[in-house]
Design a protein around this motif. Sequence first.
Motif, PDB file in Angstrom:
ATOM      1  N   CYS A  57       0.831  -1.210   0.000  1.00 57.53           N
ATOM      2  CA  CYS A  57       0.000   0.000   0.000  1.00 57.53           C
ATOM      3  C   CYS A  57       0.867   1.262   0.000  1.00 57.53           C
ATOM      4  O   CYS A  57       0.538   2.243  -0.648  1.00 57.53           O
ATOM      5  CB  CYS A  57      -0.919   0.032   1.222  1.00 57.53           C
ATOM      6  N   PRO A  61       0.423   3.463  -3.467  1.00 59.04           N
ATOM      7  CA  PRO A  61      -0.808   3.942  -2.845  1.00 59.04           C
ATOM      8  C   PRO A  61      -1.932   4.257  -3.829  1.00 59.04           C
ATOM      9  O   PRO A  61      -3.055   4.479  -3.428  1.00 59.04           O
ATOM     10  CB  PRO A  61      -0.368   5.209  -2.109  1.00 59.04           C
ATOM     11  N   ASP A  64      -5.641  -0.470  -5.043  1.00 58.42           N
ATOM     12  CA  ASP A  64      -6.316  -1.072  -3.893  1.00 58.42           C
ATOM     13  C   ASP A  64      -5.521  -2.219  -3.289  1.00 58.42           C
ATOM     14  O   ASP A  64      -6.025  -2.952  -2.456  1.00 58.42           O
ATOM     15  CB  ASP A  64      -7.725  -1.550  -4.280  1.00 58.42           C
ATOM     16  N   GLY A  65      -4.278  -2.395  -3.701  1.00 62.85           N
ATOM     17  CA  GLY A  65      -3.458  -3.486  -3.181  1.00 62.85           C
ATOM     18  C   GLY A  65      -3.581  -4.744  -4.010  1.00 62.85           C
ATOM     19  O   GLY A  65      -2.811  -5.661  -3.867  1.00 62.85           O
ATOM     20  N   LYS A  70      -7.875   3.257  -7.770  1.00 64.20           N
ATOM     21  CA  LYS A  70      -7.586   3.973  -6.527  1.00 64.20           C
ATOM     22  C   LYS A  70      -8.640   3.693  -5.471  1.00 64.20           C
ATOM     23  O   LYS A  70      -9.817   3.581  -5.763  1.00 64.20           O
ATOM     24  CB  LYS A  70      -7.554   5.478  -6.789  1.00 64.20           C
ATOM     25  N   GLU A  71      -8.173   3.606  -4.235  1.00 63.41           N
ATOM     26  CA  GLU A  71      -9.074   3.418  -3.103  1.00 63.41           C
ATOM     27  C   GLU A  71      -9.014   4.659  -2.237  1.00 63.41           C
ATOM     28  O   GLU A  71      -7.943   5.224  -2.034  1.00 63.41           O
ATOM     29  CB  GLU A  71      -8.661   2.185  -2.296  1.00 63.41           C
ATOM     30  N   PRO A  73      -8.414   6.900   0.695  1.00 66.09           N
ATOM     31  CA  PRO A  73      -7.481   6.684   1.814  1.00 66.09           C
ATOM     32  C   PRO A  73      -8.184   6.309   3.122  1.00 66.09           C
ATOM     33  O   PRO A  73      -7.671   5.491   3.888  1.00 66.09           O
ATOM     34  CB  PRO A  73      -6.766   8.030   1.949  1.00 66.09           C
ATOM     35  N   LYS A  75     -11.005   4.614   3.422  1.00 61.78           N
ATOM     36  CA  LYS A  75     -11.420   3.214   3.293  1.00 61.78           C
ATOM     37  C   LYS A  75     -10.225   2.278   3.468  1.00 61.78           C
ATOM     38  O   LYS A  75     -10.335   1.228   4.093  1.00 61.78           O
ATOM     39  CB  LYS A  75     -12.087   2.970   1.936  1.00 61.78           C
ATOM     40  N   MET A  76      -9.078   2.679   2.898  1.00 63.67           N
ATOM     41  CA  MET A  76      -7.873   1.869   3.040  1.00 63.67           C
ATOM     42  C   MET A  76      -7.473   1.792   4.517  1.00 63.67           C
ATOM     43  O   MET A  76      -7.149   0.726   5.024  1.00 63.67           O
ATOM     44  CB  MET A  76      -6.713   2.444   2.227  1.00 63.67           C
ATOM     45  N   ARG A  77      -7.521   2.918   5.212  1.00 67.21           N
ATOM     46  CA  ARG A  77      -7.181   2.952   6.629  1.00 67.21           C
ATOM     47  C   ARG A  77      -8.101   2.035   7.409  1.00 67.21           C
ATOM     48  O   ARG A  77      -7.679   1.261   8.260  1.00 67.21           O
ATOM     49  CB  ARG A  77      -7.251   4.376   7.177  1.00 67.21           C
ATOM     50  N   ARG A  79      -9.785  -0.561   6.314  1.00 59.98           N
ATOM     51  CA  ARG A  79      -9.494  -1.965   5.987  1.00 59.98           C
ATOM     52  C   ARG A  79      -8.274  -2.462   6.742  1.00 59.98           C
ATOM     53  O   ARG A  79      -8.275  -3.554   7.303  1.00 59.98           O
ATOM     54  CB  ARG A  79      -9.241  -2.135   4.485  1.00 59.98           C
ATOM     55  N   LEU A  80      -7.222  -1.649   6.766  1.00 56.51           N
ATOM     56  CA  LEU A  80      -6.001  -2.039   7.470  1.00 56.51           C
ATOM     57  C   LEU A  80      -6.242  -2.156   8.971  1.00 56.51           C
ATOM     58  O   LEU A  80      -5.754  -3.074   9.619  1.00 56.51           O
ATOM     59  CB  LEU A  80      -4.875  -1.054   7.169  1.00 56.51           C
TER      60      LEU A  80
END
Length: 88
Positions: A57, A61, A64-65, A70-71, A73, A75-77, A79-80
């Motif tokens: 990620c 960045p 979406d991995g 693009k995801e 940020p 939503k990415m946070r 998910r992590l």
Amino acid sequence: MKAVLNRLRRAQGQIAGVIRMIEEGRDCEEVVTQLAAASRALDRAGFAIIASGLQQCLTDPGTDGAGGLKEDPEKMRARLEKLFLSLA
């Protein structure tokens, strides 16, 4: 991922050992000690997988991995955070 697979194989062997120990009627303390070792091996494998995902990620960045679009940020946070909490 090779190190993760090695950890998982070690945990698999430890779990098989726990099953065998229970079937043999071994001492509870020995069984729990072996079970705790297997649990730690699984946790370490999970953390290694998450760390790899974080690295991906951070180095890429814009996706979406999984090579997708693009995801957001936030939503990415989220998910992590969910991944980390699943191992807590």
